[in-house]
Design a protein around this motif. Structure first.
Motif, PDB file in Angstrom:
ATOM      1  N   ASP A   1       0.824  -1.211   0.000  1.00  0.00           N
ATOM      2  CA  ASP A   1       0.000   0.000   0.000  1.00  0.00           C
ATOM      3  C   ASP A   1       0.858   1.261   0.000  1.00  0.00           C
ATOM      4  OD1 ASP A   1      -2.809  -1.216   0.441  1.00  0.00           O
ATOM      5  OD2 ASP A   1      -1.559  -2.161   1.968  1.00  0.00           O
ATOM      6  N   VAL A   2       2.032   1.183   0.638  1.00  0.00           N
ATOM      7  CA  VAL A   2       2.955   2.314   0.618  1.00  0.00           C
ATOM      8  C   VAL A   2       3.416   2.571  -0.816  1.00  0.00           C
ATOM      9  CG1 VAL A   2       5.198   3.172   1.406  1.00  0.00           C
ATOM     10  CG2 VAL A   2       3.723   1.903   2.983  1.00  0.00           C
ATOM     11  N   ALA A   3       3.782   1.476  -1.515  1.00  0.00           N
ATOM     12  CA  ALA A   3       4.229   1.610  -2.900  1.00  0.00           C
ATOM     13  C   ALA A   3       3.109   2.133  -3.799  1.00  0.00           C
ATOM     14  CB  ALA A   3       4.742   0.268  -3.412  1.00  0.00           C
ATOM     15  N   LEU A   4       1.885   1.654  -3.575  1.00  0.00           N
ATOM     16  CA  LEU A   4       0.756   2.110  -4.384  1.00  0.00           C
ATOM     17  C   LEU A   4       0.439   3.577  -4.109  1.00  0.00           C
ATOM     18  CD1 LEU A   4      -1.673  -0.950  -4.139  1.00  0.00           C
ATOM     19  CD2 LEU A   4      -0.294  -0.258  -6.096  1.00  0.00           C
ATOM     20  N   ALA A   5       0.509   3.971  -2.833  1.00  0.00           N
ATOM     21  CA  ALA A   5       0.201   5.355  -2.476  1.00  0.00           C
ATOM     22  C   ALA A   5       1.149   6.331  -3.155  1.00  0.00           C
ATOM     23  CB  ALA A   5       0.263   5.524  -0.956  1.00  0.00           C
ATOM     24  N   GLU A   6       2.402   5.901  -3.346  1.00  0.00           N
ATOM     25  CA  GLU A   6       3.368   6.759  -4.024  1.00  0.00           C
ATOM     26  C   GLU A   6       2.969   7.009  -5.478  1.00  0.00           C
ATOM     27  OE1 GLU A   6       6.990   4.631  -3.546  1.00  0.00           O
ATOM     28  OE2 GLU A   6       7.313   5.310  -1.477  1.00  0.00           O
ATOM     29  N   ARG A   7       2.125   6.133  -6.018  1.00  0.00           N
ATOM     30  CA  ARG A   7       1.647   6.278  -7.397  1.00  0.00           C
ATOM     31  C   ARG A   7       0.224   6.823  -7.441  1.00  0.00           C
ATOM     32  NH1 ARG A   7       5.018   2.233  -6.632  1.00  0.00           N
ATOM     33  NH2 ARG A   7       6.480   1.563  -8.262  1.00  0.00           N
ATOM     34  N   GLY A   8      -0.296   7.214  -6.287  1.00  0.00           N
ATOM     35  CA  GLY A   8      -1.657   7.720  -6.227  1.00  0.00           C
ATOM     36  C   GLY A   8      -2.699   6.642  -6.407  1.00  0.00           C
ATOM     37  N   LEU A   9      -2.340   5.373  -6.079  1.00  0.00           N
ATOM     38  CA  LEU A   9      -3.243   4.238  -6.277  1.00  0.00           C
ATOM     39  C   LEU A   9      -3.586   3.585  -4.944  1.00  0.00           C
ATOM     40  CD1 LEU A   9      -1.325   2.700  -9.316  1.00  0.00           C
ATOM     41  CD2 LEU A   9      -3.463   4.000  -9.419  1.00  0.00           C
ATOM     42  N   SER A  10      -4.569   2.736  -4.970  1.00  0.00           N
ATOM     43  CA  SER A  10      -4.958   1.974  -3.780  1.00  0.00           C
ATOM     44  C   SER A  10      -5.487   0.625  -4.231  1.00  0.00           C
ATOM     45  CB  SER A  10      -6.028   2.724  -2.973  1.00  0.00           C
ATOM     46  OG  SER A  10      -7.215   2.889  -3.742  1.00  0.00           O
ATOM     47  N   ARG A  11      -5.743  -0.260  -3.295  1.00  0.00           N
ATOM     48  CA  ARG A  11      -6.262  -1.589  -3.602  1.00  0.00           C
ATOM     49  C   ARG A  11      -7.306  -1.968  -2.571  1.00  0.00           C
ATOM     50  NH1 ARG A  11      -1.700  -5.877  -1.317  1.00  0.00           N
ATOM     51  NH2 ARG A  11      -1.231  -4.724   0.594  1.00  0.00           N
ATOM     52  N   ARG A  12      -8.086  -2.980  -2.863  1.00  0.00           N
ATOM     53  CA  ARG A  12      -9.078  -3.468  -1.910  1.00  0.00           C
ATOM     54  C   ARG A  12      -8.488  -4.621  -1.106  1.00  0.00           C
ATOM     55  NH1 ARG A  12     -14.710  -6.805  -3.062  1.00  0.00           N
ATOM     56  NH2 ARG A  12     -15.171  -7.228  -0.851  1.00  0.00           N
ATOM     57  N   ILE A  13      -8.445  -4.453   0.211  1.00  0.00           N
ATOM     58  CA  ILE A  13      -7.999  -5.528   1.100  1.00  0.00           C
ATOM     59  C   ILE A  13      -9.238  -6.276   1.569  1.00  0.00           C
ATOM     60  CG2 ILE A  13      -6.680  -6.133   3.146  1.00  0.00           C
ATOM     61  CD1 ILE A  13      -5.065  -4.716   0.973  1.00  0.00           C
ATOM     62  N   SER A  14      -9.468  -7.441   1.007  1.00  0.00           N
ATOM     63  CA  SER A  14     -10.666  -8.208   1.348  1.00  0.00           C
ATOM     64  C   SER A  14     -10.509  -9.029   2.609  1.00  0.00           C
ATOM     65  CB  SER A  14     -11.026  -9.148   0.179  1.00  0.00           C
ATOM     66  OG  SER A  14     -11.332  -8.417  -0.980  1.00  0.00           O
ATOM     67  N   LEU A  15      -9.237  -9.372   2.962  1.00  0.00           N
ATOM     68  CA  LEU A  15      -9.025 -10.258   4.105  1.00  0.00           C
ATOM     69  C   LEU A  15      -7.622 -10.062   4.671  1.00  0.00           C
ATOM     70  CD1 LEU A  15     -10.111 -12.757   5.770  1.00  0.00           C
ATOM     71  CD2 LEU A  15      -8.901 -14.191   4.091  1.00  0.00           C
ATOM     72  N   THR A  16      -7.501 -10.126   5.985  1.00  0.00           N
ATOM     73  CA  THR A  16      -6.198 -10.218   6.638  1.00  0.00           C
ATOM     74  C   THR A  16      -6.129 -11.534   7.398  1.00  0.00           C
ATOM     75  OG1 THR A  16      -6.855  -9.148   8.730  1.00  0.00           O
ATOM     76  CG2 THR A  16      -6.095  -7.704   6.949  1.00  0.00           C
ATOM     77  N   VAL A  17      -4.959 -12.146   7.403  1.00  0.00           N
ATOM     78  CA  VAL A  17      -4.728 -13.385   8.152  1.00  0.00           C
ATOM     79  C   VAL A  17      -3.419 -13.233   8.925  1.00  0.00           C
ATOM     80  CG1 VAL A  17      -5.990 -14.829   6.505  1.00  0.00           C
ATOM     81  CG2 VAL A  17      -3.523 -14.504   6.224  1.00  0.00           C
ATOM     82  N   PRO A  18      -3.196 -14.026   9.975  1.00  0.00           N
ATOM     83  CA  PRO A  18      -2.045 -13.782  10.852  1.00  0.00           C
ATOM     84  C   PRO A  18      -0.709 -14.338  10.387  1.00  0.00           C
ATOM     85  CG  PRO A  18      -3.409 -15.534  11.748  1.00  0.00           C
ATOM     86  CD  PRO A  18      -4.136 -14.996  10.559  1.00  0.00           C
ATOM     87  N   ASN A  19      -0.670 -15.200   9.362  1.00  0.00           N
ATOM     88  CA  ASN A  19       0.629 -15.735   8.943  1.00  0.00           C
ATOM     89  C   ASN A  19       0.580 -16.192   7.487  1.00  0.00           C
ATOM     90  OD1 ASN A  19      -0.154 -18.683   8.905  1.00  0.00           O
ATOM     91  ND2 ASN A  19      -0.484 -18.256  11.084  1.00  0.00           N
ATOM     92  N   PHE A  20       1.774 -16.467   6.935  1.00  0.00           N
ATOM     93  CA  PHE A  20       1.885 -16.780   5.519  1.00  0.00           C
ATOM     94  C   PHE A  20       1.334 -18.164   5.172  1.00  0.00           C
ATOM     95  CE2 PHE A  20       5.213 -13.470   5.874  1.00  0.00           C
ATOM     96  CZ  PHE A  20       4.713 -12.601   4.916  1.00  0.00           C
ATOM     97  N   MET A  21       1.475 -19.138   6.050  1.00  0.00           N
ATOM     98  CA  MET A  21       0.934 -20.470   5.775  1.00  0.00           C
ATOM     99  C   MET A  21      -0.585 -20.420   5.666  1.00  0.00           C
ATOM    100  SD  MET A  21       2.881 -23.050   5.222  1.00  0.00           S
ATOM    101  CE  MET A  21       4.565 -23.654   5.394  1.00  0.00           C
TER     102      MET A  21
END
Length: 334
Positions: A224-244
């Motif tokens: 999101d930091v990288a996208l914000a630098e380009r004036g863009l955003s994305r939809r975060i549909s889900l967060t989970v606690p780990n990569f597995m």
């Protein structure tokens, strides 16, 4: 400063008690670790207060909190105890072939799931009775400065909650020593057959539904930091606690996520997950072993550091649908 008479009457166990209470911040839990009664711990703290001329720990409804003086004394006392342990252990040098010690390594699962397998492969031969505990570490969400994002990991090292940290941080205070294990970057992972895999353009990536790995549930990540630098955003549909967990979810949905490349190469196929190079430029970073310099006086910790430092992962395999898009600089830190 202690004079000679005070030192001759000082019980070294009081310093051990101090260190445990600093770690636990609770008299009852400290008593359990020390195999003492809570009243004995309280009595010991009273003797320490008299010896050091400070309240040291203040009671709260949930435990105790250290005073400023106790916080100042924590590192010197840990160093004293480490030196004493080193002297005592030198009588019988650490022998990995005979030792039955348990070591705790802190790391995000995207790193531990990469280096752990080689360690587990080697332990039965090198140290058949040594046990390993992996404690998951994740950065503070929304903290763009790496030294602050991983400050909790450094605090865990200082308190001896973990013996070694393996984290994406190279700039550490002088009290720590470091070893670079490997270089890492992030890729965009998704289920096999996902439309993005066939056409991973920036526009298609932005339009996708995203999953973010966040132990706190904060949906803001490095992408999101990288996208914000380009004036863009994305939809975060889900967060989970780990990569597995992330792999398991994206394998059965149309969600996409940024995960470490070596982690994706090692574990993605068992979930039916593929990955592509990131369609936006993101920095690379080093996966670094971090340990307090004072802890290196412990021959066992020094052996584990040496063993892990020999880890040299091979170049990550490419997935069948991995795509390199023109102008892409493969992603990096989460």
């Amino acid at each position: 400063m202690l004079n000679e008479i005070d030192l001759s009457r000082t019980d070294l166990n009081l310093l051990v008690l101090f260190e445990i209470v600093m770690e636990e911040r609770h008299v009852g839990r400290s008593a359990e670790r020390l195999n003492l009664s809570p009243s004995a711990v309280s009595h010991g703290l009273g003797r320490l207060r008299t010896l050091l001329g400070d309240p040291l720990f203040l009671r709260t409804p949930t435990g105790v909190v250290p005073t400023d003086r106790a916080t100042e004394l924590a590192a010197p006392i840990s160093e004293i105890l480490a030196r004493v342990k080193a002297v005592i252990s030198s009588v019988e040098p650490f022998d990995p072939a005979r030792s039955s010690r348990r070591f705790t390594i802190g790391a995000p699962d995207g790193a531990s799931s990469v280096f752990l397998w080689q360690l587990l492969h080697d332990l039965p031969t090198l140290a058949p009775r040594v046990d390993i505990c992996i404690r998951q570490l994740l950065p503070r969400q929304g903290q763009p400065v790496p030294s602050f994002a991983w400050s909790d990991a450094l605090a865990d090292l200082d308190s001896r909650a973990i013996d070694i940290a393996v984290i994406p941080l190279g700039d550490v205070p002088a009290r720590f020593t470091t070893r670079t294990l490997y270089e890492e970057d992030f890729v965009i992972a998704m289920r096999a057959g996902h439309p993005l895999a066939a056409n991973p353009t920036p526009a298609n990536y932005y339009a996708s539904r995203h999953l973010v790995v966040s132990h706190s549930g904060d949906p803001h990540g490095f992408v999101d930091v990288a996208l914000a630098e380009r004036g863009l955003s994305r939809r975060i549909s889900l967060t989970v606690p780990n990569f597995m967990f992330a792999l398991a979810v994206i394998a059965e949905t149309d969600l996409v996520t940024a995960i470490p490349r070596r982690f994706a190469a090692m574990h993605g196929s068992r979930f039916g997950v593929t990955y592509v190079d990131a369609p936006i430029a993101l920095p690379r970073f080093d996966i670094t072993l971090v340990v307090p310099k004072v802890a290196m006086m412990d021959a066992g910790v020094a052996w584990l550091v040496s063993t892990l430092a020999q880890f040299s992962p091979s170049a990550p395999a490419s997935s069948g649908e991995r795509v390199v898009t023109q102008g892409t600089n493969a992603a990096s830190a989460q």
